[in-house]
Design an enzyme around this catalytic site. Structure first.
Site, PDB file in Angstrom:
ATOM      1  N   HIS A 142       0.686  -1.201   0.004  1.00 56.53           N
ATOM      2  CA  HIS A 142       0.058   0.084  -0.201  1.00 56.53           C
ATOM      3  C   HIS A 142       0.984   1.111  -0.334  1.00 56.53           C
ATOM      4  CE1 HIS A 142      -2.810  -3.013   1.689  1.00 56.53           C
ATOM      5  NE2 HIS A 142      -3.724  -2.172   1.574  1.00 56.53           N
ATOM      6  N   GLU A 309      -9.357 -13.266  -1.888  1.00 56.33           N
ATOM      7  CA  GLU A 309      -8.673 -13.603  -0.426  1.00 56.33           C
ATOM      8  C   GLU A 309      -9.506 -14.857   0.229  1.00 56.33           C
ATOM      9  OE1 GLU A 309      -7.985 -11.558   3.810  1.00 56.33           O
ATOM     10  OE2 GLU A 309      -7.420 -10.368   2.006  1.00 56.33           O
ATOM     11  N   HIS A 312     -11.508 -13.562   3.454  1.00 60.58           N
ATOM     12  CA  HIS A 312     -12.587 -12.979   3.038  1.00 60.58           C
ATOM     13  C   HIS A 312     -13.549 -13.987   2.474  1.00 60.58           C
ATOM     14  CE1 HIS A 312     -10.259  -9.079   2.317  1.00 60.58           C
ATOM     15  NE2 HIS A 312     -10.192  -9.492   3.576  1.00 60.58           N
ATOM     16  N   ASP A 337      -5.114 -13.967  -2.377  1.00 60.31           N
ATOM     17  CA  ASP A 337      -4.335 -13.615  -1.276  1.00 60.31           C
ATOM     18  C   ASP A 337      -4.472 -14.845  -0.309  1.00 60.31           C
ATOM     19  OD1 ASP A 337      -3.565 -11.003  -1.798  1.00 60.31           O
ATOM     20  OD2 ASP A 337      -5.233  -9.966  -0.430  1.00 60.31           O
ATOM     21  N   ASP A 348     -11.180 -11.166  10.676  1.00 56.61           N
ATOM     22  CA  ASP A 348     -10.323 -11.261   9.673  1.00 56.61           C
ATOM     23  C   ASP A 348      -8.895 -11.554  10.164  1.00 56.61           C
ATOM     24  OD1 ASP A 348      -9.284 -11.612   7.023  1.00 56.61           O
ATOM     25  OD2 ASP A 348      -9.569  -9.690   6.321  1.00 56.61           O
ATOM     26  N   ASP A 350      -6.237 -13.312   9.175  1.00 61.71           N
ATOM     27  CA  ASP A 350      -5.068 -13.496   8.322  1.00 61.71           C
ATOM     28  C   ASP A 350      -3.906 -14.290   8.708  1.00 61.71           C
ATOM     29  OD1 ASP A 350      -6.299 -11.397   6.216  1.00 61.71           O
ATOM     30  OD2 ASP A 350      -5.556  -9.911   7.315  1.00 61.71           O
ATOM     31  N   ASP A 380      -0.973 -12.602   2.128  1.00 61.35           N
ATOM     32  CA  ASP A 380      -1.711 -11.302   2.844  1.00 61.35           C
ATOM     33  C   ASP A 380      -1.913 -12.014   4.214  1.00 61.35           C
ATOM     34  OD1 ASP A 380      -2.927  -9.312   3.972  1.00 61.35           O
ATOM     35  OD2 ASP A 380      -4.563  -9.178   2.254  1.00 61.35           O
TER      36      ASP A 380
END
Length: 477
Positions: A142, A309, A312, A337, A348, A350, A380
């Site tokens: 990002h 992802e 997600h 992801d 989430d 991750d 991710d």
């Protein structure tokens, strides 16, 4: 005690946790108190960690690949080309280990407690050292996690340019490139109502300017994709939301992005990353099907693909395999992801994907898709709060890469053996009949189908052989 400003810990997002300082950072002590944002670090960040090599399934070395052999060919393609693995800058180099109930737990040796330009450059150097030792040729970022924000857009862009110049210099020494870049349009208070769907036109304009710059930077660094993750593009309540107008605004935003991409000659793929909720109650890119419908409605289906992802998918009530197949069947599977969530946790999380069965199903879709290039697999994923050693960063990525490699090997084995395919073919064998062919070609109307139904009478319905299919699948694991 020196005041360093407001510490904000962003939790529960695919963009991980960030340290953001509301005021100018203090001078790092190890840079002699200088505040010229010089990049004086010349040491090794991961001393004692060797370049990670493939040692095979019998290896007990935690810093070695057991299943991922980059140059090995599977189904006519090298492993590294099936995966195109990428490291997420935000989780790996900006993750703090903070959660809703606790302060940060990770204090990496390259950090000095500031968000200065010097610190940003040091993180970038650490990133490239990590990538080289891990043997990965891609990274994702990002804009605001690789460079400090600014008091003005001009200052933020200047900061970004300075760090990007260093990244470009470091890339020259290797084949390493960004798999994709994106803009962070969710952390700053200006984006409290969203970015491209904000109720404030000034915020919409600022977001457009930020995305414009992020696309330019991705293009400059040789990135092959650009991702739109609408962390706050949604609503908390429909009582105060004009959903139709917001969706129209989002479409106009994407149209402008496509026009600018073509104007500057960026040939990378635009990707939308579906997510159902968190931080908003309902996000407009809920899942793959919702996103595909949006793209079709606004005539954007040929301009975008999807970045799926796995965590997600879980939040939207689907499996990762379902989301990948939905994207693939719509011609929209562009990137993955690779992560997973916790079945007992509602957000989430991750985590690194370590479920071999899930990895195998994921690779079924990737193989059917012919691979993901110019996309790939981006980790991710972040270390758990309790994992705090630098070595853990390598172990987590090695584990994730080995899991996906096992998935590829398993999927290839099942495809080559053909037994599972036979179960599917046999289940749908009635459709290979003359009537089945007529229906699939659109040549059978209701009158004709009624005639055939009367001729045949009650049909015997065959078993789906669900348990057999699962037995075959499990045998490959």
């Amino acid at each position: 005690m020196k005041k360093v400003g407001l510490l904000l810990i962003l939790l529960g997002l695919s963009a991980a946790s960030f340290l953001v300082f509301a005021e100018a950072p203090t001078c790092p002590a190890d840079l002699g108190g200088k505040c010229d944002d010089s990049d004086d670090w010349k040491g090794e960040f991961f001393a004692g960690i060797p370049k990670i090599k493939y040692e095979g399934p019998s290896s007990k070395n935690p810093l070695a690949f057991k299943w991922y052999n980059a140059e090995e060919e599977i189904l006519g393609k090298k492993m590294k080309d099936w995966f195109r693995f990428s490291v997420a800058f935000w989780h790996t180099f900006r993750g703090t280990g903070g959660d809703p109930f606790g302060a940060p737990t990770k204090f990496w040796p390259w950090e000095d407690g500031t968000n200065s330009l010097a610190m940003a450059k040091r993180r970038m150097r650490a990133n490239f050292e990590f990538l080289k030792k891990l043997g990965v040729e891609w990274w994702c970022f990002h804009d605001r996690d690789i460079a400090p924000d600014g008091q003005t857009l001009e200052e933020a862009n200047k900061n970004l340019d300075e760090v990007v110049e260093l990244a470009e210099e470091l890339q020259k020494e290797s084949k390493i490139r960004p798999l994709w870049g994106t803009a962070q349009l969710f952390l700053h208070p200006r984006y409290m109502h969203g970015a491209a769907t904000s109720s404030e036109v000034g915020v919409y304009a600022y977001a457009a300017a930020q995305v414009k710059k992020a696309i330019e930077v991705t293009h400059y660094l040789g990135g092959e994709n650009y991702v739109f993750w609408g962390g706050r593009e949604g609503y908390q309540s429909l009582l105060n939301t004009d959903m139709g107008r917001e969706l129209d605004h989002l479409a106009r935003f994407f149209e402008a992005a496509v026009a600018y991409k073509k104007k500057i000659g960026f040939n990378g793929t635009f990707l939308i990353e579906p997510k159902p909720q968190e931080p908003t109650k309902h996000q407009y890119d809920w899942d793959a099907a919702t996103s595909a419908n949006f793209l079709r409605k606004y005539g954007l289906i040929g301009e975008f693909k999807l970045n799926i992802e796995c965590n997600h998918a879980t939040l939207s009530g689907h499996t990762c395999h379902h989301e990948l197949e939905t994207a693939r069947l719509n011609g929209l599977l562009g990137n993955i992801d690779a992560n997973s969530g916790d079945a007992q946790t509602g957000w989430d999380t991750d985590q690194f994907l370590t479920d071999v069965a899930e990895a195998t199903m994921i690779m079924f879709s990737v193989i059917k898709n012919g691979g993901l290039a110019p996309g790939g697999f981006n980790f991710d994923a972040k270390l758990r709060r309790e994992s705090t050693d630098v070595e853990d960063l390598f172990i987590a990525h090695i584990s994730g890469m080995d899991t996906m490699a096992r998935g590829l090997r398993n999927a290839a084995k099942l495809i080559e053996e053909g037994t599972l395919g036979e179960v599917v073919s046999k289940r749908y064998s009635s459709w290979d009949s003359e009537l089945g062919k007529q229906i699939e070609e659109g040549k059978a109307d209701f009158e004709y189908l009624e005639k055939k139904a009367k001729e045949w009478g009650e049909m015997k319905v065959a078993s789906a052989k669900q348990e057999l299919a699962e037995m075959i699948f499990q045998s490959a694991l």
